[in-house]
Structure formats: C-alpha cells, structure tokens
Enzyme design. Structure first.
Site, mmCIF file in Angstrom:
data_model
loop_
_atom_site.group_PDB
_atom_site.id
_atom_site.type_symbol
_atom_site.label_atom_id
_atom_site.label_comp_id
_atom_site.label_asym_id
_atom_site.label_seq_id
_atom_site.Cartn_x
_atom_site.Cartn_y
_atom_site.Cartn_z
ATOM 1 N N LYS A 53 4.820 8.507 5.847
ATOM 2 C CA LYS A 53 4.641 7.275 6.645
ATOM 3 C C LYS A 53 5.789 7.093 7.639
ATOM 4 C CE LYS A 53 4.540 4.476 3.054
ATOM 5 N NZ LYS A 53 4.738 5.344 1.878
ATOM 6 N N ARG A 71 2.223 -3.968 0.011
ATOM 7 C CA ARG A 71 2.088 -3.085 -1.160
ATOM 8 C C ARG A 71 1.407 -3.805 -2.310
ATOM 9 N NH1 ARG A 71 6.868 0.415 0.268
ATOM 10 N NH2 ARG A 71 6.974 2.151 -1.184
ATOM 11 N N ARG A 103 18.940 9.404 -1.683
ATOM 12 C CA ARG A 103 18.214 8.245 -2.224
ATOM 13 C C ARG A 103 18.051 8.396 -3.729
ATOM 14 N NH1 ARG A 103 12.933 6.547 1.202
ATOM 15 N NH2 ARG A 103 12.493 5.603 -0.809
ATOM 16 N N ARG A 124 13.613 15.797 -0.389
ATOM 17 C CA ARG A 124 14.212 14.752 0.438
ATOM 18 C C ARG A 124 15.420 14.133 -0.273
ATOM 19 N NH1 ARG A 124 10.487 9.748 2.403
ATOM 20 N NH2 ARG A 124 10.973 8.889 0.353
ATOM 21 N N ARG A 167 7.020 5.129 -9.275
ATOM 22 C CA ARG A 167 6.626 4.607 -7.955
ATOM 23 C C ARG A 167 5.137 4.890 -7.705
ATOM 24 N NH1 ARG A 167 10.961 7.589 -4.607
ATOM 25 N NH2 ARG A 167 10.169 6.590 -2.732
HETATM 26 P P1 AMP Z 1 9.854 3.097 0.610
HETATM 27 O O1 AMP Z 1 10.991 3.545 1.454
HETATM 28 O O2 AMP Z 1 8.769 2.446 1.403
HETATM 29 O O3 AMP Z 1 9.333 4.144 -0.310
HETATM 30 O O4 AMP Z 1 10.437 1.932 -0.310
HETATM 31 C C1 AMP Z 1 11.480 2.155 -1.239
HETATM 32 C C2 AMP Z 1 11.506 1.056 -2.271
HETATM 33 O O5 AMP Z 1 11.720 -0.204 -1.642
HETATM 34 C C3 AMP Z 1 10.207 0.887 -3.061
HETATM 35 O O6 AMP Z 1 10.100 1.773 -4.128
HETATM 36 C C4 AMP Z 1 10.341 -0.545 -3.522
HETATM 37 O O7 AMP Z 1 11.245 -0.670 -4.590
HETATM 38 C C5 AMP Z 1 10.984 -1.214 -2.316
HETATM 39 N N1 AMP Z 1 9.939 -1.703 -1.398
HETATM 40 C C6 AMP Z 1 9.668 -1.266 -0.146
HETATM 41 N N2 AMP Z 1 8.642 -1.934 0.395
HETATM 42 C C7 AMP Z 1 8.248 -2.801 -0.540
HETATM 43 C C8 AMP Z 1 7.205 -3.766 -0.605
HETATM 44 N N3 AMP Z 1 6.350 -3.953 0.424
HETATM 45 N N4 AMP Z 1 7.093 -4.514 -1.718
HETATM 46 C C9 AMP Z 1 7.932 -4.348 -2.753
HETATM 47 N N5 AMP Z 1 8.891 -3.445 -2.773
HETATM 48 C C10 AMP Z 1 9.074 -2.666 -1.680
#
Ligand code: AMP
Length: 368
Positions: A192, A267, A312, A306, A324
C-alpha cells in the site's frame, strides 16, 4: 461535468446565455457603425465561434479578417505572445473592431494593439465576448463586452484546454474541487505504502498513512506516540477514537488537496463509518476502495525482509505479523462488504513488479 485531458469542468454558461451575449455585443457595435463599413478582426483560434455568430447578428455591411496569436499553454497564460498570422495591409483609414473571445490579463491585447499601432487606422475598438474584469490590467479600454466572468479557467464555444473543448456549444468552468479520494486496502506488506507513493504523484493526491503518522509520533516521543507504541509493538490495532481523530486532523491540515489516498485507514467498521461521516461534512466522499491482494506466505517473507532494513519492531517477528493478519481478517476484511454495497470495492492483484501493480491500480482509478 465533462473531462478534457486530465481536468474536470462543470457547466457554466448555457447556449442561450451565450447567444444573448453575442447578440447584445453585435447590436451595440451595429448602433455605432451603421454608417460605415467596419473591418472586424477576429482573434484566432478562440474567437472563431464568436466571430461567426456575431456576424450572423450584425445587420449592416462589414468586412471580416483574422489574426492569430498564441499565449495560453494549458491553464495559465505563459506571458509569451507570438504573432502567427499578421493583419492585412489595406486597413489604413478604416475602422477596425477587434473581436476577442476573452479578455483576461490583457497580455494578448497589448500585442494586438501593437500589431495595429502602425497601420494608421481611423479607429480601433475592442469587443470581447467574455471579460475577466477582476484580472484585467486595464491598460486599454474594452469598448464592448458580452459577459463579465470571474477569474476561472473556461472552455467551450471556441475556447480550449490544450486544444480540446473548442467544439462545445456551452461554456464550462474548471472544476477545481473535483477530488479523488481513495482507500488503499490490503494486509500488511501488500504494498500500500509503495503504491501510494506512485499514485500520489500520478494523480496529484495527498497520501495519508495512519501507520506512518503513528511512527512519526513514536519517533518524536509525543503523547500520541507513547500511547500508540504499546499497541503497535504487539501488532494490535490502536483504539479507534485515537486513530480517527489523528486521521481527521491530517485531512484538515490539507484543505487545498485535490484528493487523498488513505493508506491503512479505515481498518475497522467504526473507522469506515467515521470516515464517511467526516468526509460528507466537507462535501467529500470515498470514491473507491482498492484492495491489493497477496497470499499470506508471500507477505510474511516481504515483511521479514522489510523488518531487517526498516527496524520496525512489528515487522521482525512472525508471531506479531500473524497477529496483524488476524486483526486484518477479523476487523478490516469485513469492510469489503461495506464498500461493496456502495459499489466502491475493487480488488487488484498485488503480486508482480511494482510498476505492473501501479498500472493495475491506475486502470481502476481512471475508470472512476
Ligand atoms: P501500517 O504501517 O499501516 O501497517 O500500521 C502499523 C500499525 O499502526 C498497525 O499494526 C496498527 O497498530 C497501527 N495502525 C495503523 N493504522 C491504523 C488504524 N487505521 N487503526 C488502528 N491502528 C492502526
């Protein structure tokens, strides 16, 4: 709404309004020139329709000629005016009325006046169908005009956007508020963020990644960052109320954006509802939700790779990654139905070269 090249235009002046304005200009000019034979000089290309209709409404003897200048390239006046077709020489002692489609800054007009300055004409007047009085520099008097219009880019009735739109019978105005708001869906590692980087350039969109916003806050050790860290480190979702507020603030910080890519948001069902409500309050909406599809095993490999580079914490441990995925399956995947019911759900194969995937996404976006 119509689309020319990459821009959207909305209806602005009807055929009837244009005709009335043309007739009005012709009648005013006729009243002043009924006792002589004026030469009307149309300014190509834009004025050809105006000249044609003007002449149909002009009841007395007259001659007609054209000059061709060029100053617009795309949407803004370049300020460079070229003479492409000069004025004929036998106009000495004659009354000349320039017929322009539009007067805006006055740069083209200056060149026109210059063209006629050595021609020893008896009288030189300017008639324009459209007149942007707010931006006109006022250097020369505009003797006749049909309709005063605001400083918005228009097309139709002879006027073009990059050569398209001249054949339209109505006049259309650039619709600056036409937005594309996309939700990029997909499990962690589906690409994404990578795709959003390309799409934001290609479609001039603002990319908002809630994951990136959390990471930014964690890096800067803000209260929000401290709160989010405890969830993110485990691979859990951050509570809705925190995430929704953060997303809304990010949108509000970009009032001039021509659209958004929401990456990693919504989400949950509560986030999807909140987003719809929030956007509706701004006369905006989600136009499409596009899911990048890929198999879990491929995603796990990608994320672990990654994690080695990005550091991360949530990318370095397979259990956290699987957690996740579980969060995604349980809370995010059901949103597919929510968007499908609205006819806004699209799915794209996320496996392949990056530019192949961008191309697949582009195909969906361009059909919106
Ligand atoms: P991402 O980089 O989008 O994979 O997000 C990393 C982490 O941030 C996720 O695993 C969640 O813990 C948190 N996070 C990101 N976006 C959201 C969201 N829309 N709602 C809740 N937690 C989020």
């Amino acid at each position: 709404m119509i689309k020319l090249h990459d821009k959207h235009f909305k209806a602005f002046l009807s055929e009837a309004q244009i005709e009335a304005a043309v007739k009005n200009v012709a009648e005013k000019v006729a009243a002043d020139y009924k006792d002589e034979v004026p030469i009307f000089v149309g300014v190509l290309n834009g004025a050809f329709m105006f000249v044609s209709d003007f002449l149909k409404h002009y009841p007395y003897d007259c001659e007609v000629s054209f000059v061709k200048l060029s100053s617009y390239q795309g949407l803004t006046s370049t300020g460079i005016v070229e003479t492409l077709l000069d004025v004929s020489e036998d106009i000495e002692g004659r009354s000349v009325v320039i017929l322009e489609d539009i007067i805006d800054t006055g740069r083209t007009l200056k060149e026109l006046v210059h063209l006629f300055s050595n021609a020893n004409v008896k009288e030189f007047k300017i008639a324009s169908l459209f007149y942007k009085s707010d931006v006109y520099n006022g250097e020369y008097a505009i003797d006749y005009w049909g309709i005063e219009i605001p400083d918005k880019f228009i097309v139709g009735y002879g006027l073009d956007y990059k050569e398209l739109g001249r054949n339209l019978k109505q006049v259309y105005q650039l619709n600056q508020k036409h937005m594309i708001n996309l939700v990029l869906f997909g499990k962690p590692g589906a690409g994404k963020g990578t795709q959003a980087e390309f799409l934001k350039e290609k479609y001039n969109l603002k990319h908002i990644s809630t994951g990136d916003l959390f990471r930014y806050n964690m890096k800067n050790d803000t209260d929000l960052g401290k709160l989010a860290k405890s969830y993110i480190d485990k691979g859990d979702l951050v509570p809705d109320e925190v995430t929704i507020k953060m997303l809304e603030d990010a949108v509000d910080k970009n009032p001039d954006a021509s659209g958004f890519i929401f990456d990693g948001f919504p989400r949950t069902a509560a986030q999807a509802n909140a987003l719809d409500k929030f956007l509706a309050g701004k006369d905006m909406k989600v136009d499409a939700t596009i899911a990048l599809e890929a198999k879990d095993e491929i995603l796990i490999q990608r994320l672990l790779e990654r994690g080695k580079v990005s550091g991360r914490s949530d990318d370095q441990d397979e259990d956290k990654i699987r957690n996740r995925f579980d969060e995604y399956n349980e809370k995010t995947a059901p949103l597919k139905d929510y968007y499908e019911e609205q006819g806004k759900f699209h799915s794209v194969n996320g496996i392949g070269e990056i530019d192949e995937v961008t191309h697949r996404l582009g195909k969906v976006i361009e059909e919106l």
